[in-house]
Write a protein that holds these residues in place. Sequence first.
Motif, mmCIF file in Angstrom:
data_model
loop_
_atom_site.group_PDB
_atom_site.id
_atom_site.type_symbol
_atom_site.label_atom_id
_atom_site.label_comp_id
_atom_site.label_asym_id
_atom_site.label_seq_id
_atom_site.Cartn_x
_atom_site.Cartn_y
_atom_site.Cartn_z
ATOM 1 N N THR A 122 -5.376 1.246 5.224
ATOM 2 C CA THR A 122 -4.397 1.358 4.144
ATOM 3 C C THR A 122 -4.979 2.204 3.016
ATOM 4 O O THR A 122 -6.204 2.383 2.915
ATOM 5 N N LEU A 123 -4.107 2.714 2.178
ATOM 6 C CA LEU A 123 -4.519 3.519 1.022
ATOM 7 C C LEU A 123 -3.596 3.184 -0.136
ATOM 8 O O LEU A 123 -2.368 3.310 -0.029
ATOM 9 N N ASP A 124 -4.188 2.743 -1.231
ATOM 10 C CA ASP A 124 -3.401 2.407 -2.418
ATOM 11 C C ASP A 124 -3.247 3.628 -3.319
ATOM 12 O O ASP A 124 -3.986 4.611 -3.201
ATOM 13 N N ARG A 125 -2.292 3.560 -4.221
ATOM 14 C CA ARG A 125 -2.070 4.668 -5.150
ATOM 15 C C ARG A 125 -3.318 4.895 -6.017
ATOM 16 O O ARG A 125 -3.856 3.960 -6.621
ATOM 17 N N ALA B 244 0.830 -1.197 0.000
ATOM 18 C CA ALA B 244 0.000 0.000 0.000
ATOM 19 C C ALA B 244 0.869 1.253 0.000
ATOM 20 O O ALA B 244 1.976 1.269 0.551
ATOM 21 N N LEU B 245 0.371 2.324 -0.616
ATOM 22 C CA LEU B 245 1.097 3.600 -0.622
ATOM 23 C C LEU B 245 1.160 4.182 0.788
ATOM 24 O O LEU B 245 2.197 4.693 1.219
ATOM 25 N N LEU B 246 0.044 4.100 1.524
ATOM 26 C CA LEU B 246 -0.011 4.581 2.904
ATOM 27 C C LEU B 246 -0.567 3.468 3.775
ATOM 28 O O LEU B 246 -1.595 2.874 3.449
ATOM 29 N N GLU B 247 0.112 3.188 4.868
ATOM 30 C CA GLU B 247 -0.329 2.130 5.775
ATOM 31 C C GLU B 247 -0.288 2.639 7.216
ATOM 32 O O GLU B 247 0.788 2.916 7.759
ATOM 33 N N VAL B 248 -1.459 2.781 7.806
ATOM 34 C CA VAL B 248 -1.592 3.219 9.196
ATOM 35 C C VAL B 248 -1.931 1.986 10.030
ATOM 36 O O VAL B 248 -2.908 1.287 9.743
ATOM 37 N N SER B 249 -1.129 1.726 11.065
ATOM 38 C CA SER B 249 -1.306 0.508 11.859
ATOM 39 C C SER B 249 -1.389 0.832 13.341
ATOM 40 O O SER B 249 -0.469 1.463 13.898
ATOM 41 N N ASN B 250 -2.475 0.423 13.975
ATOM 42 C CA ASN B 250 -2.646 0.495 15.434
ATOM 43 C C ASN B 250 -2.286 1.871 15.991
ATOM 44 O O ASN B 250 -1.621 1.995 17.014
ATOM 45 N N LEU B 251 -2.748 2.905 15.319
ATOM 46 C CA LEU B 251 -2.394 4.273 15.706
ATOM 47 C C LEU B 251 -3.114 4.695 16.985
ATOM 48 O O LEU B 251 -4.319 4.530 17.131
ATOM 49 N N ASP B 252 -2.330 5.242 17.906
ATOM 50 C CA ASP B 252 -2.833 5.681 19.202
ATOM 51 C C ASP B 252 -2.375 7.118 19.425
ATOM 52 O O ASP B 252 -1.173 7.384 19.495
ATOM 53 N N GLY C 95 1.819 3.008 17.574
ATOM 54 C CA GLY C 95 1.383 2.696 16.225
ATOM 55 C C GLY C 95 2.375 3.154 15.168
ATOM 56 O O GLY C 95 3.452 3.678 15.472
ATOM 57 N N SER C 96 1.998 2.954 13.930
ATOM 58 C CA SER C 96 2.894 3.213 12.808
ATOM 59 C C SER C 96 2.146 3.892 11.663
ATOM 60 O O SER C 96 0.973 3.605 11.418
ATOM 61 N N ILE C 97 2.847 4.826 10.981
ATOM 62 C CA ILE C 97 2.329 5.442 9.757
ATOM 63 C C ILE C 97 3.429 5.319 8.712
ATOM 64 O O ILE C 97 4.468 5.975 8.814
ATOM 65 N N ARG C 98 3.221 4.466 7.733
ATOM 66 C CA ARG C 98 4.230 4.236 6.701
ATOM 67 C C ARG C 98 3.728 4.778 5.365
ATOM 68 O O ARG C 98 2.641 4.413 4.901
ATOM 69 N N PHE C 99 4.527 5.660 4.772
ATOM 70 C CA PHE C 99 4.229 6.203 3.450
ATOM 71 C C PHE C 99 5.315 5.752 2.481
ATOM 72 O O PHE C 99 6.496 6.039 2.697
ATOM 73 N N ASP C 100 4.914 5.040 1.454
ATOM 74 C CA ASP C 100 5.865 4.546 0.453
ATOM 75 C C ASP C 100 7.012 3.796 1.129
ATOM 76 O O ASP C 100 8.191 3.986 0.798
#
Length: 344
Positions: free
Chosen positions: A29-32, A2-10, A66-71
């Motif tokens: 998640t968010l795809d391109r 995924a382009l953007l993946e937000v996991s267990n964000l607190d 939590g995690s925020i992963r972009f690309d």
Amino acid sequence: MALLEVSNLDVRFALRQGEVKALRDVSFTLDRGERLGIVGESGAGKSVAAFTILNLIARPGYIAGGSIRFDDRELTTMKPRQLQQIRGNKISMIFQDPMMTLNPVLTIGEQMVECLKAHRRIRTRAAREIALNKLRQVHIPSPEKRLDQYPHELSGGMRQRIIIAIALLLDPDIIVADEPTTALDVTIQAEIMSLLLELCEKHNVALVLITHDLGVVSQVTQRTLVMYAGRVIEQGPTREIINDAQHPYTQGLINALPQMATPGSRLNQIPGAMPTLAKIPPGCAFHPRCSFAFNDDGSPRRDCREVIPGFVRSGNCDVACHMVRDLVENDSDARDPVEIQEAP
């Protein structure tokens, strides 16, 4: 991936009265090129989620986990200088009120050129030409004239088009739009949303649309997250959520739409109000307002009041509801067992 993946964000706010949990275990998640809607009442955590994507949460707020992963890059641990390369450049944001976003003492052209120079090594003349081209893309009449005007000289709809043009200046991969049509009248709202959809499709830009309007979500987005009291309580394809909502809260939002009421009668509404983040009820936060939080004999359901519901798969949607879990389990007795994700 995924382009953007937000996991267990607190996300929490450290106040004198104690910590307030604004977001709890939010994942998506968010795809391109994908268009995602985030809906819910005021106080559900929609805007906090939007601001957190770009790590724009101001003190006393902070990301507690939590995690925020972009690309495939982690944003939560980036230094300010690294984040500056992402903000506006790779991920742009459209805020609610354009007058709060635009600088009143600079012309539109000066602001757009300044934005380009902050991210690229470019001459003023070339930057002005790019700005002019972006104004044409958002269908601004007489774009050469608008570049030399100040924000107060433009209408509300025109200012919002300017904001969209600025968001597109650096050809971002994602646009986060936080209630972009709130301050506009109905006809202008439709024009702005149609323009945003057209531009996202044309440039293959992913969109995160924050709104309380399910009607807008149904026309623009492909997938929807429904939030309540800082948690995601239902997510899935927009069409499926609109046509066959599973969570009682989502059903209540849809029933509250004006077109769902009989002409001449009062609008439907969800009883009660969203709890304050400082006093979130135990168990399912929606249970004080939910007509399904009772057993067949009328007694309160213990699990609704004491256990935070995990997600269960229903159709193509993930739903955090004890009632839906029971329905899915009963329906699957004669079929394959259903995998249920327990809440942490």
